[in-house]
Every structure is written in structure tokens, then in C-alpha cells.
Motif scaffolding. Structure first.
Motif, short mmCIF file in Angstrom:
data_model
loop_
_atom_site.label_atom_id
_atom_site.label_comp_id
_atom_site.label_asym_id
_atom_site.label_seq_id
_atom_site.Cartn_x
_atom_site.Cartn_y
_atom_site.Cartn_z
N ILE A 256 0.84 -1.20 0.00
CA ILE A 256 0.00 0.00 0.00
C ILE A 256 0.88 1.25 0.00
O ILE A 256 0.61 2.21 -0.73
N ALA A 257 1.96 1.23 0.78
CA ALA A 257 2.89 2.36 0.81
C ALA A 257 3.49 2.61 -0.58
O ALA A 257 3.66 3.76 -0.99
N GLY A 258 3.78 1.54 -1.30
CA GLY A 258 4.33 1.69 -2.65
C GLY A 258 3.35 2.36 -3.60
O GLY A 258 3.73 3.19 -4.43
N ILE A 259 2.07 2.00 -3.47
CA ILE A 259 1.05 2.64 -4.31
C ILE A 259 0.94 4.12 -3.96
O ILE A 259 0.87 4.98 -4.85
N ILE A 260 0.93 4.43 -2.67
CA ILE A 260 0.84 5.83 -2.25
C ILE A 260 2.04 6.62 -2.77
O ILE A 260 1.90 7.73 -3.28
N SER A 261 3.22 6.03 -2.65
CA SER A 261 4.43 6.70 -3.15
C SER A 261 4.30 6.99 -4.64
O SER A 261 4.63 8.08 -5.10
N TRP A 262 3.82 6.01 -5.38
CA TRP A 262 3.64 6.22 -6.82
C TRP A 262 2.62 7.34 -7.07
O TRP A 262 2.83 8.19 -7.93
N LEU A 263 1.52 7.33 -6.33
CA LEU A 263 0.48 8.34 -6.53
C LEU A 263 1.00 9.75 -6.29
O LEU A 263 0.67 10.67 -7.03
N VAL A 264 1.77 9.94 -5.23
CA VAL A 264 2.21 11.30 -4.91
C VAL A 264 3.38 11.76 -5.77
O VAL A 264 3.62 12.96 -5.90
N ASN A 265 4.10 10.82 -6.37
CA ASN A 265 5.25 11.18 -7.19
C ASN A 265 4.99 11.09 -8.68
O ASN A 265 5.82 11.49 -9.48
N SER A 266 3.86 10.58 -9.06
CA SER A 266 3.55 10.34 -10.46
C SER A 266 3.01 11.60 -11.13
O SER A 266 2.30 12.40 -10.52
N CYS A 267 3.31 11.71 -12.41
CA CYS A 267 2.70 12.80 -13.18
C CYS A 267 1.22 12.54 -13.39
O CYS A 267 0.48 13.43 -13.79
N SER A 268 0.76 11.33 -13.09
CA SER A 268 -0.65 10.97 -13.28
C SER A 268 -1.56 11.50 -12.18
O SER A 268 -2.77 11.38 -12.28
N LYS A 269 -0.99 12.07 -11.13
CA LYS A 269 -1.83 12.47 -10.00
C LYS A 269 -2.93 13.45 -10.41
O LYS A 269 -4.02 13.39 -9.89
N ARG A 270 -2.66 14.34 -11.35
CA ARG A 270 -3.70 15.28 -11.76
C ARG A 270 -4.79 14.59 -12.56
O ARG A 270 -5.95 14.96 -12.51
N ILE A 271 -4.44 13.54 -13.30
CA ILE A 271 -5.42 12.79 -14.06
C ILE A 271 -6.32 12.00 -13.13
O ILE A 271 -7.50 11.81 -13.40
N LEU A 272 -5.79 11.57 -12.01
CA LEU A 272 -6.55 10.76 -11.06
C LEU A 272 -7.31 11.60 -10.03
O LEU A 272 -7.89 11.05 -9.10
N ASN A 273 -7.32 12.92 -10.19
CA ASN A 273 -8.03 13.78 -9.25
C ASN A 273 -9.49 13.34 -9.13
O ASN A 273 -10.20 13.22 -10.11
#
Length: 155
Positions: free
Chosen positions: A118-135
Motif C-alpha cells: 500500500i505504501a508503494g502505491i501511495i508513493s507512486w500516486l504522490v510522485n507520479s505525473c498521473s496524479k492530476r489525471i486521477l483527481n
């Protein structure tokens, strides 16, 4: 309800201006639950817990809807059965060894989710350029339990 529902709301409201003052995009990752934000229902589990976790999914969507042009993005991650002290205390420790083994074997993939997954997914979410797409997204991280919650009660 105060911890699962109101705590994230109050904390997000308190930090929103600071997040918005950041020149880079920020992301708030709320932690929901397969039993609350996935639209799956688990008979026999605590209603208040499911209701409070469902509010996290709503809060995620509400914040994304209210601030569509903000620098801050809001995402909800909804894990299934994670091997944490809280899950062991609230569920597993109340079972006999045989019940624990049976419960875990019924889970998708026949195992608990590890906290570092779960921590790995969170890390990816906060560091990914996709975060704005997943808003505004509520992401199921339950190994598929949300699509077949009956696995836990099927014979």
C-alpha cells in the motif's frame, strides 16, 4: 466517525491553503477501505466502520469537484485486508488459528496485503505525473475483493 470521517475533512481544510501556496501540484491521498469506498457490502462487519470509510470516498470526490482548478489533487486509495496491527487486533486475533487460516485462504490471492504494498502505491500516486489525471478517483487496492466480496462467506 470522528477519526475516519471528520478527521480527514478537518485536516484537509486546515492544510488546504498551505497546499495551494505550493507552486507544484500537491496531492492528498485519503485512505478508504474496500468495505466503504468500493460500493461493496460485507454483511457481518461493523456498519459504523463501513459508513465512515464510505465518507472518505465522498470527501475525495467532493474536494475534486469543489476545487477543479486547484493545484491540489484528491485521490482515495481503498485497500482490502492489510496485515496491520489494527487488522490483527480487530479481526484476526478474535479468530481461532483454523478460522484465521480459512479467512486468509478465502481472500483473493489467498493472502493479506502487506503494508509496504500500500505504501508503494501511495508513493507512486504522490510522485507520479498521473496524479492530476486521477483527481477525484477512488482506487480499489483490494486484490479484487471488491468485485467478489462474497468470497469471504461462500462455502
Amino acid at each position: 466517525m470522528r477519526v475516519n470521517s471528520l478527521g480527514p475533512l478537518w485536516l484537509t481544510q486546515a492544510l488546504f491553503d498551505a497546499l495551494e501556496s505550493n507552486k507544484n501540484q500537491s496531492v492528498v491521498v485519503f485512505i478508504g477501505s474496500v468495505g466503504g469506498t468500493s460500493q461493496s457490502v460485507f454483511p457481518g462487519f461493523r456498519a459504523a466502520d463501513g459508513m465512515s470509510k464510505a465518507s472518505i470516498g465522498y470527501l475525495t470526490k467532493l474536494m475534486a469537484a469543489e476545487y477543479p482548478h486547484a493545484q491540489t489533487n484528491f485521490i482515495c486509495l481503498s485497500p482490502g485486508a492489510v496485515d496491520t496491527e489494527m487488522f490483527r487486533t480487530s479481526m484476526l486475533n478474535k479468530m481461532t488459528e483454523a478460522e484465521r487460516i480459512e479467512f486468509i485462504q478465502k481472500l483473493p490471492k489467498g493472502q493479506l496485503i502487506e503494508p509496504n504494498e500500500i505504501a508503494g502505491i501511495i508513493s507512486w500516486l504522490v510522485n507520479s505525473c498521473s496524479k492530476r489525471i486521477l483527481n477525484g478517483a477512488c482506487i480499489d487496492a483490494s486484490q479484487g475483493l471488491s468485485v467478489r466480496p462474497g468470497l469471504l462467506t461462500e462455502k
